[in-house]
Design a protein around this motif. Structure first.
Motif, PDB file in Angstrom:
ATOM      1  N   LEU A   1       0.832  -1.208   0.000  1.00  0.00           N
ATOM      2  CA  LEU A   1       0.000   0.000   0.000  1.00  0.00           C
ATOM      3  C   LEU A   1       0.864   1.254   0.000  1.00  0.00           C
ATOM      4  N   GLN A   2       1.893   1.253   0.820  1.00  0.00           N
ATOM      5  CA  GLN A   2       2.777   2.417   0.892  1.00  0.00           C
ATOM      6  C   GLN A   2       3.555   2.617  -0.403  1.00  0.00           C
ATOM      7  N   SER A   3       3.798   1.544  -1.134  1.00  0.00           N
ATOM      8  CA  SER A   3       4.560   1.650  -2.385  1.00  0.00           C
ATOM      9  C   SER A   3       3.810   2.434  -3.451  1.00  0.00           C
ATOM     10  N   ILE A   4       2.497   2.532  -3.334  1.00  0.00           N
ATOM     11  CA  ILE A   4       1.709   3.241  -4.339  1.00  0.00           C
ATOM     12  C   ILE A   4       2.181   4.687  -4.474  1.00  0.00           C
ATOM     13  N   ALA A   5       2.515   5.317  -3.351  1.00  0.00           N
ATOM     14  CA  ALA A   5       2.950   6.717  -3.368  1.00  0.00           C
ATOM     15  C   ALA A   5       4.277   6.902  -4.086  1.00  0.00           C
ATOM     16  N   HIS A   6       5.031   5.830  -4.295  1.00  0.00           N
ATOM     17  CA  HIS A   6       6.365   5.934  -4.889  1.00  0.00           C
ATOM     18  C   HIS A   6       6.461   5.336  -6.290  1.00  0.00           C
ATOM     19  N   LEU A   7       5.325   4.946  -6.863  1.00  0.00           N
ATOM     20  CA  LEU A   7       5.346   4.341  -8.193  1.00  0.00           C
ATOM     21  C   LEU A   7       5.630   5.385  -9.260  1.00  0.00           C
ATOM     22  N   ASP A   8       6.501   5.040 -10.213  1.00  0.00           N
ATOM     23  CA  ASP A   8       6.686   5.913 -11.364  1.00  0.00           C
ATOM     24  C   ASP A   8       5.508   5.689 -12.312  1.00  0.00           C
ATOM     25  N   ILE A   9       5.484   6.387 -13.443  1.00  0.00           N
ATOM     26  CA  ILE A   9       4.329   6.292 -14.343  1.00  0.00           C
ATOM     27  C   ILE A   9       4.120   4.869 -14.849  1.00  0.00           C
ATOM     28  N   ASP A  10       5.204   4.133 -15.101  1.00  0.00           N
ATOM     29  CA  ASP A  10       5.063   2.736 -15.540  1.00  0.00           C
ATOM     30  C   ASP A  10       4.422   1.895 -14.435  1.00  0.00           C
ATOM     31  N   GLY A  11       4.842   2.112 -13.206  1.00  0.00           N
ATOM     32  CA  GLY A  11       4.262   1.396 -12.077  1.00  0.00           C
ATOM     33  C   GLY A  11       2.806   1.769 -11.862  1.00  0.00           C
TER      34      GLY A  11
ATOM     35  N   ASP B   1      -1.721   0.568 -24.020  1.00  0.00           N
ATOM     36  CA  ASP B   1      -1.950   1.360 -25.228  1.00  0.00           C
ATOM     37  C   ASP B   1      -3.198   2.229 -25.089  1.00  0.00           C
ATOM     38  N   ILE B   2      -4.251   1.680 -24.486  1.00  0.00           N
ATOM     39  CA  ILE B   2      -5.490   2.445 -24.278  1.00  0.00           C
ATOM     40  C   ILE B   2      -5.205   3.671 -23.415  1.00  0.00           C
ATOM     41  N   LEU B   3      -4.473   3.474 -22.323  1.00  0.00           N
ATOM     42  CA  LEU B   3      -4.147   4.600 -21.447  1.00  0.00           C
ATOM     43  C   LEU B   3      -3.271   5.619 -22.161  1.00  0.00           C
ATOM     44  N   LEU B   4      -2.223   5.148 -22.819  1.00  0.00           N
ATOM     45  CA  LEU B   4      -1.286   6.053 -23.485  1.00  0.00           C
ATOM     46  C   LEU B   4      -1.947   6.850 -24.607  1.00  0.00           C
ATOM     47  N   ASP B   5      -2.929   6.257 -25.266  1.00  0.00           N
ATOM     48  CA  ASP B   5      -3.599   6.931 -26.375  1.00  0.00           C
ATOM     49  C   ASP B   5      -4.709   7.875 -25.925  1.00  0.00           C
ATOM     50  N   ASN B   6      -5.141   7.756 -24.666  1.00  0.00           N
ATOM     51  CA  ASN B   6      -6.307   8.523 -24.238  1.00  0.00           C
ATOM     52  C   ASN B   6      -6.108   9.407 -23.009  1.00  0.00           C
ATOM     53  N   LEU B   7      -5.044   9.198 -22.249  1.00  0.00           N
ATOM     54  CA  LEU B   7      -4.838   9.964 -21.026  1.00  0.00           C
ATOM     55  C   LEU B   7      -3.448  10.577 -20.993  1.00  0.00           C
ATOM     56  N   GLY B   8      -3.351  11.723 -20.337  1.00  0.00           N
ATOM     57  CA  GLY B   8      -2.057  12.338 -20.096  1.00  0.00           C
ATOM     58  C   GLY B   8      -1.503  11.860 -18.763  1.00  0.00           C
ATOM     59  N   ILE B   9      -0.294  12.273 -18.463  1.00  0.00           N
ATOM     60  CA  ILE B   9       0.378  11.843 -17.231  1.00  0.00           C
ATOM     61  C   ILE B   9      -0.421  12.254 -15.997  1.00  0.00           C
ATOM     62  N   LEU B  10      -0.902  13.501 -15.979  1.00  0.00           N
ATOM     63  CA  LEU B  10      -1.640  13.964 -14.801  1.00  0.00           C
ATOM     64  C   LEU B  10      -2.970  13.236 -14.637  1.00  0.00           C
ATOM     65  N   ALA B  11      -3.630  12.881 -15.736  1.00  0.00           N
ATOM     66  CA  ALA B  11      -4.880  12.125 -15.645  1.00  0.00           C
ATOM     67  C   ALA B  11      -4.621  10.732 -15.073  1.00  0.00           C
ATOM     68  N   ILE B  12      -3.523  10.116 -15.476  1.00  0.00           N
ATOM     69  CA  ILE B  12      -3.165   8.800 -14.936  1.00  0.00           C
ATOM     70  C   ILE B  12      -2.852   8.917 -13.450  1.00  0.00           C
ATOM     71  N   THR B  13      -2.077   9.929 -13.088  1.00  0.00           N
ATOM     72  CA  THR B  13      -1.721  10.140 -11.685  1.00  0.00           C
ATOM     73  C   THR B  13      -2.954  10.405 -10.835  1.00  0.00           C
ATOM     74  N   ASP B  14      -3.887  11.212 -11.348  1.00  0.00           N
ATOM     75  CA  ASP B  14      -5.130  11.487 -10.620  1.00  0.00           C
ATOM     76  C   ASP B  14      -5.948  10.204 -10.426  1.00  0.00           C
ATOM     77  N   LEU B  15      -6.011   9.376 -11.462  1.00  0.00           N
ATOM     78  CA  LEU B  15      -6.748   8.121 -11.368  1.00  0.00           C
ATOM     79  C   LEU B  15      -6.108   7.194 -10.333  1.00  0.00           C
ATOM     80  N   VAL B  16      -4.788   7.129 -10.328  1.00  0.00           N
ATOM     81  CA  VAL B  16      -4.079   6.305  -9.341  1.00  0.00           C
ATOM     82  C   VAL B  16      -4.337   6.826  -7.933  1.00  0.00           C
ATOM     83  N   SER B  17      -4.321   8.136  -7.777  1.00  0.00           N
ATOM     84  CA  SER B  17      -4.586   8.738  -6.471  1.00  0.00           C
ATOM     85  C   SER B  17      -5.995   8.399  -5.980  1.00  0.00           C
TER      86      SER B  17
END
Length: 127
Positions: A36-46, A71-87
């Motif tokens: 659970l704690q590792s989630i805060a330290h994941l890079d974009i690939d993680g 591919d779906i994520l890379l073609d449809n979301l930016g880095i901040l959108a991915i980070t927000d979704l992970v958060s």
């Protein structure tokens, strides 16, 4: 369950302990708390890998391959959108199964604990 429309299609992301368990296997964490704690330290690939795990747990046999999902994520979301979704997913993982009132109470307790811990380590206390 967390739902998100990505590229005009609805994707479900599981927010159960099973996601954290599978993340533990991927990150090599010693236990679920560390995973659970590792989630805060994941890079974009993680982060993309975490989203895939959560989607695969939710979709089971209907999930695309990890490469297709990436591919779906890379073609449809930016880095901040991915980070927000992970958060948002991390928030769901922490508080899954709790009422909104209980979640608010837990968050308030954590915020209060952070204030108290921060006060004890101020610059004036150190000098």
């Amino acid at each position: 369950m967390l739902n998100r429309v990505i590229g005009n299609k609805n994707y479900e992301f599981a927010d159960t302990l099973r996601v954290v368990y599978k993340l533990r296997e991927v990150t090599g964490a010693q236990n679920l708390r560390d995973a659970l704690q590792s989630i805060a330290h994941l890079d974009i690939d993680g982060q993309i890998q975490l989203l895939y795990i959560a989607h695969k747990v939710a979709a089971k046999d209907k999930a695309p391959t990890q490469e297709e999902f990436t591919d779906i994520l890379l073609d449809n979301l930016g880095i901040l959108a991915i980070t927000d979704l992970v958060s948002e997913l991390a928030d769901h993982l922490m508080y899954s199964g709790m009422s909104p009132e209980k979640v608010d109470a837990k968050k308030a307790a954590v915020a209060e604990a952070m204030k108290t811990a921060g006060a004890a380590s101020s610059v004036t206390d150190i000098d």
